[in-house]
Scaffold this motif. Structure first.
Motif, short mmCIF file in Angstrom:
data_model
loop_
_atom_site.label_atom_id
_atom_site.label_comp_id
_atom_site.label_asym_id
_atom_site.label_seq_id
_atom_site.Cartn_x
_atom_site.Cartn_y
_atom_site.Cartn_z
N THR A 39 13.32 1.00 9.71
CA THR A 39 12.77 2.10 9.05
C THR A 39 12.93 1.94 7.56
N HIS A 40 11.89 1.77 6.83
CA HIS A 40 11.87 1.70 5.40
C HIS A 40 10.77 2.71 4.68
N LEU A 41 11.15 3.14 3.57
CA LEU A 41 10.02 3.81 2.81
C LEU A 41 9.70 5.28 3.65
N ASN A 182 -12.50 -8.66 6.67
CA ASN A 182 -11.85 -7.63 5.72
C ASN A 182 -10.41 -7.92 5.32
N PHE A 183 -10.33 -8.26 4.03
CA PHE A 183 -9.15 -8.76 3.54
C PHE A 183 -8.57 -7.72 2.46
N GLU A 184 -8.75 -6.38 2.58
CA GLU A 184 -8.40 -5.38 1.77
C GLU A 184 -7.10 -4.71 2.15
N ASP A 185 -6.35 -4.98 3.17
CA ASP A 185 -5.16 -4.58 3.47
C ASP A 185 -3.97 -5.03 2.75
N ASP A 186 -3.13 -4.01 2.32
CA ASP A 186 -2.04 -4.67 1.35
C ASP A 186 -0.57 -4.45 2.14
N PRO A 187 0.34 -5.36 1.97
CA PRO A 187 1.85 -4.83 2.14
C PRO A 187 2.25 -3.92 1.20
N LEU A 188 3.21 -3.14 1.56
CA LEU A 188 3.71 -1.99 0.67
C LEU A 188 4.74 -2.44 -0.43
N SER A 189 5.39 -3.63 -0.15
CA SER A 189 6.13 -4.12 -1.06
C SER A 189 6.57 -5.49 -0.83
N ALA A 190 7.21 -6.14 -1.87
CA ALA A 190 7.73 -7.35 -1.71
C ALA A 190 9.21 -7.36 -1.25
N THR A 191 9.81 -8.38 -0.33
CA THR A 191 10.98 -8.42 0.02
C THR A 191 11.88 -9.53 -0.71
N LEU A 192 13.15 -9.33 -0.69
CA LEU A 192 14.17 -10.46 -0.74
C LEU A 192 15.23 -10.75 0.31
N ASN A 193 15.20 -11.52 0.90
CA ASN A 193 16.01 -11.53 2.10
C ASN A 193 15.82 -10.23 3.03
N GLY A 194 14.52 -9.84 3.14
CA GLY A 194 14.25 -8.67 4.11
C GLY A 194 14.43 -7.52 3.56
N LYS A 195 15.30 -7.47 2.54
CA LYS A 195 15.33 -6.11 1.65
C LYS A 195 14.39 -5.82 0.67
N LEU A 196 13.82 -4.46 0.52
CA LEU A 196 13.04 -4.17 -0.37
C LEU A 196 13.44 -3.90 -1.82
N ASP A 198 15.69 -1.78 -4.93
CA ASP A 198 15.98 -0.39 -5.52
C ASP A 198 14.51 -0.04 -6.35
N LEU A 199 13.57 -0.66 -6.40
CA LEU A 199 12.43 -0.22 -7.02
C LEU A 199 11.46 0.54 -5.86
N SER A 200 11.77 0.21 -4.95
CA SER A 200 11.09 1.16 -3.84
C SER A 200 12.11 2.05 -3.43
N ASN A 201 11.55 3.17 -3.29
CA ASN A 201 12.51 4.41 -2.70
C ASN A 201 11.81 5.17 -1.40
N CYS A 202 12.76 6.08 -1.14
CA CYS A 202 12.32 6.93 -0.10
C CYS A 202 12.81 8.43 -0.30
N SER A 203 11.67 9.33 -0.77
CA SER A 203 12.20 10.57 -1.01
C SER A 203 13.51 10.52 -2.25
N GLY A 204 13.34 9.74 -3.00
CA GLY A 204 14.08 9.50 -4.37
C GLY A 204 15.37 8.57 -3.76
N LEU A 300 3.16 -6.08 -6.30
CA LEU A 300 4.14 -6.21 -5.38
C LEU A 300 5.52 -6.83 -6.32
N THR A 301 6.46 -6.06 -6.28
CA THR A 301 7.85 -6.47 -6.71
C THR A 301 9.08 -6.05 -5.85
N SER A 302 10.02 -6.79 -5.95
CA SER A 302 11.25 -6.66 -5.21
C SER A 302 12.29 -7.22 -6.37
N ARG A 303 13.68 -6.26 -6.26
CA ARG A 303 14.75 -6.63 -7.11
C ARG A 303 16.12 -6.68 -6.47
#
Length: 586
Positions: A39-41, A182-196, A198-204, A300-303
């Protein structure tokens, strides 16, 4: 001293002696590939993983060890595992390239990979090599020196930094869409060691961040791996600098920098000293991409965080510094960063060959084929064509009927592949003319493409030089090119069109870097040279997944040498040939 105590002492001394001389060991693992939900986002997503881990299990080996991995496939489709960067000397059968060196392991099936890791020290990695599964089926391979000594200060600890991407689109469906151009599909986020991060959030509520705990004054060896399907990444840590010491399990002449740039498929070994005032510091990974008119993907950014020992979670009320990153469309920092790379005092057997037996000039770009096997169709990315990726205007046909290595070994390749991969493109043009990116009359003349399995044969121990030329045909991406089964010397890189009269003067024959994956710059070129000394069938491809699926690939046949020790051995006794294990299409 009693007999039992004396025996125990002798055994202990013997074990110490073995450790001192670096006696090779057998490193054994079981990889169970299966589906699970994460579960993410705010969404539960089906992902493909090994042993319930993302990233997957790390293989820790010492130079000279033998690796044994038992693969158990619990997926509903076939899978293979490729040991990215491992030389696989005389063990081509274990390379794990789907339909190149083996047919995929069928659902409910298993196989055992056995290979030696020898003559390499540093960071490599493993990943699935069918469809787009490597987005989540991957992990680190850490190869340590036999005597435990590095040509740089011994770090207090080493830490893998696996840069990846979070996809909600099913990876098998992503592969199907890429095959259809068709190469127009994107990932939702970059990850660092599998973690998205704090720049990504779910309902805040921020996503979890990767945290690197450090102690003041100590040195840490960061082992970077870019597993992403689509993007090269910039990486920085606020308030800290790096010393780059290795890449692709080969040492580099150390150089200082405040930013690491890494492409898909590459690994990099970097020292970081915890020499900032104790506190919290953000680490940031940002994907770069060419500017429009190239097709754009989401930013795409992860922090993550570097956390000094004893520092409070709120950083004592002070703001957490974040690094200043290059612009998303600024690809020049990558070019300048890579201009620093030279090899560190490699053995005499790694000297650049003075002569060249085979020279290839390989253009990398996009093209099109007509749908339905038609010979004539409307071009300019119309509904009548499929956009494909090419090398010298040939798009590799990824068949799913046989293993190229088996057919080569059996002498039955006729009718499946031809050994005529071209030395150069069929017609010269201004490869880096930016007017070729938008559809129009200029690119229309150049885009018709051949779809086929055209490979290249090299005599054993021949010296091969390749100049890779990125083009602006329908796009201007860089291209991380990966060669299986071999390391190669990177002689030079440049921007614009390669000029054989002028640019050969730039070649570094003294101390070039040794790599298995090389970043060919956007609308630029890179020259490599290697010795074809590993008999078998070896895959060469771009490590952008949409490029490889769309055909930016070929295979090299390296012939047997004059002795059994220089020849491809028979497949291992437990190797499951195509058709004997119920293999299935992914």
């Amino acid at each position: 001293m009693g007999k039992i105590s004396m025996a125990a002492s002798i055994l202990w001394l013997a074990l110490v002696a073995l450790a001192v001389v670096g006696e090779a060991a057998i490193v054994e693992h079981t990889f169970v590939v299966h589906e699970m939900n994460m579960t993410h986002l705010c969404n539960s997503t089906k992902v493909y993983v090994v042993n319930g881990q993302l990233p997957g299990p790390q293989l820790d080996v010492v130079d000279g060890d033998t690796v044994v991995v038992h693969l158990v496939n619990e997926l509903p489709h076939g899978v293979t595992i490729h040991w990215h960067g491992v030389r696989q000397l005389r063990s081509c059968w274990a390379d794990g390239a789907g339909y190149v060196t083996e047919c995929p392991v069928a659902p409910g099936g298993n196989r055992t990979y056995r290979f030696d890791v020898s003559g390499q020290v540093g960071t490599l990695w493993w990943h699935a090599h069918v469809t787009c599964l490597r987005a989540s089926v991957h992990g680190a391979i850490v190869v340590r020196p036999k005597d435990g000594r590095y040509p740089f200060p011994t770090p207090a600890r080493d830490v893998p930094i696996v840069i990846g991407e979070w996809w909600t689109l099913d990876l098998v469906e992503l592969d199907r869409r890429n095959l259809d151009g068709n190469f127009e599909d994107d990932p939702l986020s970059a990850t660092l060691n599998g973690k998205l991060g704090d720049l990504s959030n779910c309902s805040g509520v921020p996503e979890e961040s990767f945290v690197l705990d450090v102690e003041p004054g100590k040195t840490y060896l960061l082992r970077f791996i870019n597993t992403a399907l689509f993007s090269e990444y910039f990486f920085k840590v606020a308030g800290h600098t790096f010393t780059v010491v290795g890449a692709d399990a080969n040492y580099l002449t150390p150089f200082r920098t405040d930013m690491v740039t890494i492409s898909p498929g590459e690994t990099m070994d970097v020292l970081m000293v915890a020499d900032a005032p104790p506190g919290l510091y953000h680490m940031t990974a940002v994907a770069n991409q060419p500017p429009p008119p190239d097709l754009q993907i989401r930013a795409l950014t992860s922090r993550g965080l570097v956390r000094y020992a004893g520092v409070r979670a709120d950083n004592g009320g002070a703001p957490v510094p974040a690094p200043l990153m290059p612009g998303q469309h600024d690809t020049m920092p990558s070019y300048y960063f890579r201009g620093n790379f030279t090899g560190l005092a490699f053995p005499s057997r790694h000297r650049v060959p003075a002569h060249v037996d085979e020279r290839l000039f390989v253009t990398l770009g996009l093209g099109s084929i007509c749908r339905g096997g038609k010979k004539d169709c409307k071009l300019r990315r119309s509904n009548e064509t499929i956009t494909v990726a090419t090398m010298n205007n040939v798009s590799f046909h990824h068949q799913t009927a046989a293993s190229l290595l088996e057919r080569h070994y059996d002498g039955t390749g006729e009718g499946l592949y031809t050994e005529d991969f071209p030395d150069r493109p069929p017609r010269p043009y201004n490869y880096t003319n930016m007017d070729l990116i938008p559809v129009g009359p200029l690119e229309e003349v150049l885009e018709p493409t051949t779809k086929a399995i055209r490979v290249r044969r090299f005599k054993y121990n021949s010296s091969v030089e390749i100049v890779f030329q990125s083009t602006a045909l329908l796009q201007s991406d860089p291209n991380p090119m990966h060669l299986h089964g071999h390391d190669f010397f990177v002689l030079a890189q440049g921007l614009g069109n390669f000029d054989p009269k002028k640019d050969v003067k730039k070649f570094n024959y003294h101390n070039p870097q040794i790599r298995n994956t090389v970043h060919v710059p956007r609308v630029g070129w890179t020259a490599i040279r290697f010795i074809a000394d590993n008999p078998g069938m070896w895959y060469l491809h771009c490590h952008f997944e949409f490029h490889i699926v769309m055909g930016m690939a070929t295979a090299f046949i390296v012939e047997d040498g004059p002795t059994p020790e220089t020849s491809l051995p028979p497949p291992p006794a437990d190797f499951k040939r195509c058709g004997t294990n119920g293999f299935s299409k992914p």
